[in-house]
Design an enzyme around this catalytic site. Sequence first.
Site, PDB file in Angstrom:
ATOM      1  N   MET A  67     -10.466  59.690 -24.674  1.00 52.33           N
ATOM      2  CA  MET A  67      -9.648  58.444 -25.351  1.00 52.33           C
ATOM      3  C   MET A  67      -9.896  58.657 -27.026  1.00 52.33           C
ATOM      4  O   MET A  67     -11.113  58.736 -27.493  1.00 52.33           O
ATOM      5  CB  MET A  67     -10.313  57.154 -24.888  1.00 52.33           C
ATOM      6  CG  MET A  67     -11.906  56.802 -25.118  1.00 52.33           C
ATOM      7  SD  MET A  67     -12.053  55.076 -24.404  1.00 52.33           S
ATOM      8  CE  MET A  67     -13.934  54.849 -24.800  1.00 52.33           C
ATOM      9  N   TYR A 123     -21.686  53.747 -30.258  1.00 52.22           N
ATOM     10  CA  TYR A 123     -20.608  53.994 -29.687  1.00 52.22           C
ATOM     11  C   TYR A 123     -19.908  53.068 -28.551  1.00 52.22           C
ATOM     12  O   TYR A 123     -20.653  52.456 -28.142  1.00 52.22           O
ATOM     13  CB  TYR A 123     -19.876  55.455 -29.519  1.00 52.22           C
ATOM     14  CG  TYR A 123     -20.689  56.346 -28.560  1.00 52.22           C
ATOM     15  CD1 TYR A 123     -20.531  57.497 -28.433  1.00 52.22           C
ATOM     16  CD2 TYR A 123     -21.712  55.734 -27.557  1.00 52.22           C
ATOM     17  CE1 TYR A 123     -21.175  58.437 -27.254  1.00 52.22           C
ATOM     18  CE2 TYR A 123     -22.135  56.198 -26.540  1.00 52.22           C
ATOM     19  CZ  TYR A 123     -22.089  57.842 -26.637  1.00 52.22           C
ATOM     20  OH  TYR A 123     -22.580  58.396 -25.525  1.00 52.22           O
ATOM     21  N   GLU A 124     -18.915  52.978 -28.236  1.00 55.43           N
ATOM     22  CA  GLU A 124     -18.059  52.322 -27.400  1.00 55.43           C
ATOM     23  C   GLU A 124     -18.000  50.673 -27.737  1.00 55.43           C
ATOM     24  O   GLU A 124     -18.524  49.934 -26.977  1.00 55.43           O
ATOM     25  CB  GLU A 124     -18.347  52.308 -25.824  1.00 55.43           C
ATOM     26  CG  GLU A 124     -18.293  53.767 -25.528  1.00 55.43           C
ATOM     27  CD  GLU A 124     -16.982  54.449 -25.790  1.00 55.43           C
ATOM     28  OE1 GLU A 124     -15.884  54.038 -25.783  1.00 55.43           O
ATOM     29  OE2 GLU A 124     -16.943  55.613 -25.691  1.00 55.43           O
ATOM     30  N   GLY A 125     -18.075  50.409 -29.029  1.00 52.31           N
ATOM     31  CA  GLY A 125     -18.309  49.039 -29.846  1.00 52.31           C
ATOM     32  C   GLY A 125     -19.806  49.201 -29.882  1.00 52.31           C
ATOM     33  O   GLY A 125     -20.634  48.957 -29.039  1.00 52.31           O
TER      34      GLY A 125
END
Length: 596
Positions: A165, A442-444
Site C-alpha cells: 500500500m 507506522y500504520e498510524g
Amino acid sequence: MPQYNPPLRDMQFVLHELFDVVSEFKDIPEFAEVDADTINAVLEEGGKFASQVVFPLNITGDAEGCALDKTTHEVTPPKGFKEAYAQYVEGGWPALSCDPEFGGQGLPHTINQSFYEMLNSANQAWTMYPGLSHGAYEALHAHGTDEQKKTYLPKLVSGEWTGTMCLTEPHCGTDLGLLRTKAEPQADGTYKITGQKIFISAGEHNMVENIVHLVLARLPDAPVGSKGISLFVVPKFKVNADGSLGERNPIYCGGLEHKMGIHANATCQMILDGAVGTLVGQPNKGLQAMFVMMNAARLGVGMQSLGLTEVAYQNAVAYAKDRLQMRALSGPKAPEKAADPIIVHPDVRKMLLTARAYAEGARALATYTVIQLDKELKHPDPEVRAEAADEVALLTPIIKAFITDNGWIATSHCMQVYGGHGFIHEWGMEQYVRDARINMIYEGTNTVQSLDLLGRKVLADNGKKLKKLGKKIAEFVEDQGVYEEMQEFVNPLADLGDKVTKLTMEVGMKAMGNADEVGAAAVDYLRVVGHLTFAYMFARMAKIALAKKDSGDPFYTAKLATARFYFAKLLPETASLIRTCRAGLAPLTAMDEALF
C-alpha cells in the site's frame, strides 16, 4: 544464537479453552466444519515452517540487509529469503484465510492470525513481504471491480504476486489530505499516475514475478483534503487480457531507507512516472477502500509486536536460567555452582514476567478481536455482524498501540536481562528491540491510534461501543464475584471499569469546552483502556486456571501465577495514568512556544 519454539500450548489454550472457537464457528456456515484437530494441525505445521524455515534467516538477514541496483531499480533481499518465500507459496500458506472463489482455503482469519504471530516471532522483516498482500487482497475483495478481482486476486491468494500500500509522501504521513500524487484519466479508462511515495514496505523485490501496488492519488478535479483522494491499483508489470505479464510499468524504487531496524525488509522510496493504474472504488472515495487495508495492517502490526515479545521472552528466560551472576540476597540457591543463575534475582524475574504477561495478554486480546472480525465478515445474522463490527472498531487501535507499546517495553526488558551481551548483535536481543520500535510508528503512530480511540471510537458515539464492552465485563464480574478465589481478579477489574467510566465522562466534558483536551488525554487514556481489556482477559484466564489448578498440569499453575503478577505489578500503572489524564491540557500549553 537465539532460539524460537512456537507457543502452541498457549495458543491452544486461548483458542479452545478460553474462547471455544469451534463453538463460535458453528454459527458461521462457512466455518461450521472447522474442528479443533484441523486448527491444531494447521498451527503445528505453521509453527514448523516459522521456526525451521524462516527463523534461521532472521539474524543473518538483519546483518546483510537489502541491496538496490540503481541502474535497474531492482532490490535483492537477503540470502535465503526468496527460497523461503517459495516454500511458503508451495505450502499454500498465503491462501489460508482467503476466499475459495479465488483459490483460497476459506479458513477463519483467527487461524491465519495465530500463524502470523509465529511468523513475526520467527522473522518480522521476512513476514512483511507477504504480510501486506493480505491487506491488498482484502481491499480489492471488498472494493475492486469484477475485472480487477479476476486479474489480481487469484495471484495474490496463491502468493505468486505480492501487494503493497502506497500512502505516505515526503511531506505527509498520517495527514493524507496533504498528498500530491496525481492521476490523469486516459481515453481507455486507465489513469497515468505521477508522484513519489516513501516508507513503502516490500515496495520492490525479486521474490515474485509481479507486485500489486495500491496507490492513493488525486484526480485533476479532486476537492482539497482527504475528501479528494482516490485509490488505484498499479502493478509493477502491466497485465495483459489473457493474464500474462506485459511491459514494465513506470513505478520503481528510487532508494532504500536506511533504518534503525527491520533491515531485511525493503522499505522503498517509490517513484511513479506516469505509471498506468485503474481506479478502485469510486472517485474521491479512496480512503474508504484503503481503510480496509489499513485496518488489517493495524491488526497485523499488533501481531508483529506480540511475536517479538514472545521470542524475546523465550530467549531471555533461557539466558536467565543459564547465566551465573552473584548470589541471591536470601542466600545461595545453587551452592554447588560459583554463583546463582540470575533468574533467582527479583528484578530479573520482574522483567521476565512483564514480557510473559504482555505476550499472554496480547495473545488473548488479539485472538478475541479476530474472532469478532470473523463474525463481522461471515456471520449470517446482521445484528451479530453489527455488534462484532463495533467491537473490532473499538479494539483495533488498542491492538495496534497498546500491544506495540508493551512490545517495546518487553523487548527492552529482555535485552536488559542479558546485561552487556544484550547489546551485542550475535545474541539477537538488540535486533528485537530495534525491530519493535518501528511498530509504534507506522500504520498510524500510537498517538494517532489514541486519538482514534478516544475521539472517534468513544466520544463520537457518546461511549456506545465502550459501554457494550463494559457491559460484558460487568456481567463477568457479577457472575464471578460470588467466588472467593476470584476476588483478587474481579475486584480490581470492577474498580478499573468504574474508573474508566468516570474518566471518560470527565474527559468528554472537558472536550466540549476545548477539543485539545482530547489530544492531552488520549495517549494515557488508551493505555488505561488497554489495561482494562488485558485485565478482563487475565481474569477470564485465571478462572480457567483456578478450576484446573489441581490437575497436575504445570501450565495452569504458570498461567495463574502470570495472572497474579499482572494484577499485582502491571495493572496498578493505571492509577498514575488516570492522574495524568486528569491533569489535562493546561500543563502542556502553559509554556510559550518561544521558550521551547
